[in-house]
Enzyme design. Sequence first.
Site, PDB file in Angstrom:
ATOM      1  N   LYS A   1      -9.534   1.831  -2.381  1.00 56.84           N
ATOM      2  CA  LYS A   1      -9.742   1.353  -1.005  1.00 56.84           C
ATOM      3  C   LYS A   1     -11.168   1.665  -0.554  1.00 56.84           C
ATOM      4  O   LYS A   1     -11.602   2.822  -0.608  1.00 56.84           O
ATOM      5  CB  LYS A   1      -8.708   2.020  -0.088  1.00 56.84           C
ATOM      6  CG  LYS A   1      -8.682   1.486   1.338  1.00 56.84           C
ATOM      7  CD  LYS A   1      -7.484   2.096   2.089  1.00 56.84           C
ATOM      8  CE  LYS A   1      -7.321   1.559   3.486  1.00 56.84           C
ATOM      9  NZ  LYS A   1      -6.089   2.044   4.133  1.00 56.84           N
TER      10      LYS A   1
ATOM     11  N   GLU B   1       0.862  -1.188   0.000  1.00 56.25           N
ATOM     12  CA  GLU B   1       0.000   0.000   0.000  1.00 56.25           C
ATOM     13  C   GLU B   1       0.902   1.242   0.000  1.00 56.25           C
ATOM     14  O   GLU B   1       1.911   1.288   0.695  1.00 56.25           O
ATOM     15  CB  GLU B   1      -0.879   0.008   1.259  1.00 56.25           C
ATOM     16  CG  GLU B   1      -1.821   1.206   1.338  1.00 56.25           C
ATOM     17  CD  GLU B   1      -2.660   1.266   2.616  1.00 56.25           C
ATOM     18  OE1 GLU B   1      -2.266   0.643   3.631  1.00 56.25           O
ATOM     19  OE2 GLU B   1      -3.699   1.938   2.600  1.00 56.25           O
TER      20      GLU B   1
ATOM     21  N   CYS C   1      -5.395  -2.916   2.783  1.00 62.60           N
ATOM     22  CA  CYS C   1      -5.181  -2.749   4.220  1.00 62.60           C
ATOM     23  C   CYS C   1      -6.448  -2.886   5.063  1.00 62.60           C
ATOM     24  O   CYS C   1      -6.910  -3.994   5.292  1.00 62.60           O
ATOM     25  CB  CYS C   1      -4.448  -1.432   4.474  1.00 62.60           C
ATOM     26  SG  CYS C   1      -3.553  -1.448   6.050  1.00 62.60           S
TER      27      CYS C   1
HETATM   28  O1  LIG Z   1      -7.090  -1.895  10.523  1.00 58.64           O
HETATM   29  C1  LIG Z   1      -6.012  -1.633  11.065  1.00 58.64           C
HETATM   30  O2  LIG Z   1      -5.771  -1.950  12.233  1.00 58.64           O
HETATM   31  C2  LIG Z   1      -4.918  -0.937  10.339  1.00 58.64           C
HETATM   32  C3  LIG Z   1      -5.347  -0.443   9.015  1.00 58.64           C
HETATM   33  C4  LIG Z   1      -4.392   0.507   8.412  1.00 58.64           C
HETATM   34  O3  LIG Z   1      -3.336   0.787   8.928  1.00 58.64           O
HETATM   35  C5  LIG Z   1      -4.742   1.077   7.105  1.00 58.64           C
HETATM   36  O4  LIG Z   1      -5.802   0.778   6.552  1.00 58.64           O
HETATM   37  O5  LIG Z   1      -3.921   1.851   6.579  1.00 58.64           O
END
Ligand SMILES: O=C(O)CCC(=O)C(=O)O
Length: 288
Positions: free
Chosen positions: A118, A46, A159
């Site tokens: 996303k 990402e 993510c």
């Molecule tokens: O869901 C999480 O604990 C981390 C997600 C995260 O860091 C993101 O989506 O950038």
Amino acid sequence: MPQVAQYKIALCQLPVTADKHGNIARARARIDAAAAAGAKLVVLPEIWNCPYAMETMPSYAEDIDGGRSPSVSMLSEVAAARKITIVGGSVPEMASGQLFNTCCVVGPDGEIKAKHRKLHLFGIDIPGDITFRESDTFTAGQEPTVVDTDVGRIGIGICHDIRFPELAMLYRSRGAHLICYPSAFNMSTGQLLWDLMQKSRAVDNQLFVATCSPARDPNSPSEFVVWGNSSLIAPFGEVLAAAGHEDATVIGEIDLSLVEAVRANLPLETQGRGDLYRLIDVQRERSS
Ligand SMILES: O=C(O)CCC(=O)C(=O)O
């Protein structure tokens, strides 16, 4: 049907700096090296072309639909040169005045096969630990993404998308054998939950899960320090390949016949009690 049912996948856990051209050149070199080592599918992290810092994110944004994206152009060139498929991590995308966190999947002909924005923007507030709100900067995407590639049908999440089991269930119902989650988990939630969630999505849906994070920068000036630990998980939850937190490319082997074998050995699909509980979207997809 995919052209290859057994293949090598590379997870490029790249270091990321403020120098966009340097990030692009490094990513290209790592993809080249992974292809030379036999990888047919390469996954990037990402936000790999700039720091994961909301203040500076808009200044790195690229116009993918308008063909003004040096990052995605590089992916197309190297995919075509090496005849591989690339799940291109994500880069900040500017479209119609909105900023998205966007993953492009590029095929061996260099064409963009899918673009995933996303869906679930990360927002967390644990006083004294971590406060973060992506929705101040990004707009959420609207479309789940399943893409047919030379190496099979792949679902894409970025993510925080991994936290939503319904999305992974939807991808299974749409025939995905692998879900790729380019990610940048953080130190607060990474240690407790990162491994757990990858394995959960793989085991619940009896498919492969691949994650790819940037490498951790222990001297990062940002309060968002990434967890790293990119991994490949098999449908029974085995860890097939895993990085630590450092700059690394890990290569694992995907055998798609394992998905069918695990589903035949343990037919969760027919054992489920849809008469007692159901997720409307998932159910609709399964019966169509
Ligand atoms: O869901 C999480 O604990 C981390 C997600 C995260 O860091 C993101 O989506 O950038």
